[in-house]
Enzyme design. Sequence first.
Site, PDB file in Angstrom:
ATOM      1  N   CYS B 170      23.954  35.722  -2.386  1.00 56.68           N
ATOM      2  CA  CYS B 170      24.564  36.316  -3.582  1.00 56.68           C
ATOM      3  C   CYS B 170      25.662  35.452  -4.183  1.00 56.68           C
ATOM      4  O   CYS B 170      26.233  35.807  -5.214  1.00 56.68           O
ATOM      5  CB  CYS B 170      25.077  37.711  -3.249  1.00 56.68           C
ATOM      6  SG  CYS B 170      23.761  38.704  -2.532  1.00 56.68           S
ATOM      7  N   HIS B 310      33.803  40.273  -6.872  1.00 59.78           N
ATOM      8  CA  HIS B 310      32.437  40.336  -6.339  1.00 59.78           C
ATOM      9  C   HIS B 310      32.027  41.806  -6.169  1.00 59.78           C
ATOM     10  O   HIS B 310      30.907  42.180  -6.513  1.00 59.78           O
ATOM     11  CB  HIS B 310      32.359  39.589  -5.007  1.00 59.78           C
ATOM     12  CG  HIS B 310      30.977  39.556  -4.434  1.00 59.78           C
ATOM     13  ND1 HIS B 310      29.947  38.910  -5.070  1.00 59.78           N
ATOM     14  CD2 HIS B 310      30.446  40.112  -3.311  1.00 59.78           C
ATOM     15  CE1 HIS B 310      28.829  39.048  -4.353  1.00 59.78           C
ATOM     16  NE2 HIS B 310      29.097  39.778  -3.285  1.00 59.78           N
ATOM     17  N   GLU B 321      37.723  41.961  -0.019  1.00 60.40           N
ATOM     18  CA  GLU B 321      38.020  41.067  -1.145  1.00 60.40           C
ATOM     19  C   GLU B 321      39.430  41.309  -1.688  1.00 60.40           C
ATOM     20  O   GLU B 321      40.176  40.369  -1.972  1.00 60.40           O
ATOM     21  CB  GLU B 321      36.987  41.278  -2.263  1.00 60.40           C
ATOM     22  CG  GLU B 321      37.189  40.373  -3.464  1.00 60.40           C
ATOM     23  CD  GLU B 321      36.140  40.598  -4.561  1.00 60.40           C
ATOM     24  OE1 GLU B 321      35.379  41.592  -4.472  1.00 60.40           O
ATOM     25  OE2 GLU B 321      36.083  39.783  -5.503  1.00 60.40           O
ATOM     26  N   LYS B 342      29.705  44.924 -11.671  1.00 59.31           N
ATOM     27  CA  LYS B 342      28.501  45.409 -10.979  1.00 59.31           C
ATOM     28  C   LYS B 342      28.394  46.934 -11.071  1.00 59.31           C
ATOM     29  O   LYS B 342      27.325  47.490 -10.846  1.00 59.31           O
ATOM     30  CB  LYS B 342      28.499  44.972  -9.509  1.00 59.31           C
ATOM     31  CG  LYS B 342      28.212  43.481  -9.318  1.00 59.31           C
ATOM     32  CD  LYS B 342      28.073  43.119  -7.850  1.00 59.31           C
ATOM     33  CE  LYS B 342      27.849  41.641  -7.631  1.00 59.31           C
ATOM     34  NZ  LYS B 342      29.094  40.836  -7.763  1.00 59.31           N
ATOM     35  N   HIS B 347      23.804  44.861  -8.760  1.00 56.06           N
ATOM     36  CA  HIS B 347      24.039  43.581  -8.094  1.00 56.06           C
ATOM     37  C   HIS B 347      22.816  42.686  -8.274  1.00 56.06           C
ATOM     38  O   HIS B 347      21.753  42.965  -7.734  1.00 56.06           O
ATOM     39  CB  HIS B 347      24.343  43.829  -6.612  1.00 56.06           C
ATOM     40  CG  HIS B 347      24.729  42.594  -5.856  1.00 56.06           C
ATOM     41  ND1 HIS B 347      24.903  41.364  -6.462  1.00 56.06           N
ATOM     42  CD2 HIS B 347      24.995  42.412  -4.539  1.00 56.06           C
ATOM     43  CE1 HIS B 347      25.235  40.477  -5.549  1.00 56.06           C
ATOM     44  NE2 HIS B 347      25.303  41.087  -4.380  1.00 56.06           N
ATOM     45  N   PHE B 409      25.524  36.742   1.671  1.00 55.44           N
ATOM     46  CA  PHE B 409      25.070  36.846   3.063  1.00 55.44           C
ATOM     47  C   PHE B 409      25.026  35.432   3.637  1.00 55.44           C
ATOM     48  O   PHE B 409      24.527  34.503   2.989  1.00 55.44           O
ATOM     49  CB  PHE B 409      23.654  37.430   3.140  1.00 55.44           C
ATOM     50  CG  PHE B 409      23.591  38.930   2.980  1.00 55.44           C
ATOM     51  CD1 PHE B 409      24.729  39.715   2.972  1.00 55.44           C
ATOM     52  CD2 PHE B 409      22.352  39.553   2.856  1.00 55.44           C
ATOM     53  CE1 PHE B 409      24.641  41.103   2.827  1.00 55.44           C
ATOM     54  CE2 PHE B 409      22.249  40.928   2.719  1.00 55.44           C
ATOM     55  CZ  PHE B 409      23.396  41.704   2.700  1.00 55.44           C
TER      56      PHE B 409
END
Lengths: 82, 421
Positions: B170, B310, B321, B342, B347, B409
């Site tokens: 991502c 994010h 975050e 998002k 996403h 990931f």
Amino acid sequence: MAATKEEIIEGLAEIVNEIAGIPAEEVTEEKSFTDDLDVDSLSMVEVVVAAEERFDVKIPDDDVKNLKTVGDAVSYITSHQG
Amino acid sequence: MNATPRKVLVTGIGATTPLAGDSAGTWEAMLAGRSGVRPLDREWAAELPVRIAATVAVEPADVLPRPLARRLDRSAQFALIAAREAWADAGFTGPAGEDNLVDPDRLGAVIASGIGGVTTLLDQYDVLRERGARRVSPHTVPMLMPNSPAANVGLEVGARAGVHTPVSACASGAEAIGYAVEMIRTGRAEVVIAGGTEAAIHPLPIAAFASMMAMSKNNDEPERASRPYDTARDGFVLGEGSGVVVLESAEHAERRGARAYCEVVGQGLSADSHHIAQPEPSGRGVAAAIQNLLDAGDLDVSQLVHVNAHATSTPQGDVAEIKALRKVLGDVVDGVAISATKSMTGHLLGGAGGIETVATVQALYHRTAPPTVNVDELDPEVDADIVRGEPRRLPSTGTLVALNNSFGFGGHNVVLALRTL
């Protein structure tokens, strides 16, 4: 019953239109698949497989390289169709 | 550290997203706080635990000619659409070399996706099983290879300086833009078209992400499912689409009289080295990426006013975050408008860094932070100024800096920094 020459040209025109977007009326016997009809080597495989299914014919890979023009394909299909 | 790095400008933007078929429409929808999340009414979705997704607002088949579309994976279709918009937006009228505005040998393309041509792979496997090897499309490999969107965009614009595809789940889209920035800074290219794309709305990826307990199962309220920072968040909503920017050296842009939106100041990169899929809960890795960005010395942290976070709407990641921002920036965070777009787009995995960089460019250019929707009850662990519900005006004068965060990931962390001109 075997397809006539006109039916084969018409069928190839539909296939080329579907795969390369060339208007069917431009698909005539003297046209080269690569030079005139925007059919590259990968798309030619698609044309061959679609033609095999449509005209009940087997076109071995070794013979595909000899099919330069629409006319070549018409002759091949005419003489090999089941 | 380069004492006089070449300045990199954003001269074009393009997107096709769950909100609209272009970047302007996407921005307008964001300001209106609209959600692009919809029920998945496809037959194959009926038995899945997750039956919602942020599908694109405009189907690529409605935009691209059929002969072109049929030899491109859906991810490359999105990338091409976004790239064409960005290319035209930057003022180019044709492929490099044809309109004399850019030398093809000085033009690059860097487009990434997280998963690659997964729908092509799975669809062609179905063809193989149901109809035999002879019917497998000869376009399968050029369609499914992860570099296919980059290669096709490179062909479209005539890029010869280099075509690249960094893959980091991502974070891929943001990493692609960071890579493009370096191509210009190091002198490999004058212009680079860069971004991210993804098309993974297919039963297998959905089932797989659902098995990881990573996705929202709020099937009854699709528009409310993506809710970063809200106490009731239960995972991300899968989206699809692409965002692309045209990056250009300041000298080159000036020479051809190009309009520029903003500058890309730099990037901070790091890796968590913690777990293959879980975020490091203290935010250590993300903090390191932000610190690396600051250490490069290219930006003045007092100018930081906005972060496109994010924030995917997962319980752990959203908080980690914020902790990272707080850890590195301390009280500066209090003056930073943080947006989680998002909440509206879902996403987009590898596409996220692309569309969120476009949104960050727009935020600076219009001096407006887009809203985060669906924050009904702010998670008390989120110790930051989240832009909730309505867009917020950023300072109307002075130089502004914004960050765009993307994590993937595998523990990949990418922080891009942008600055008004």
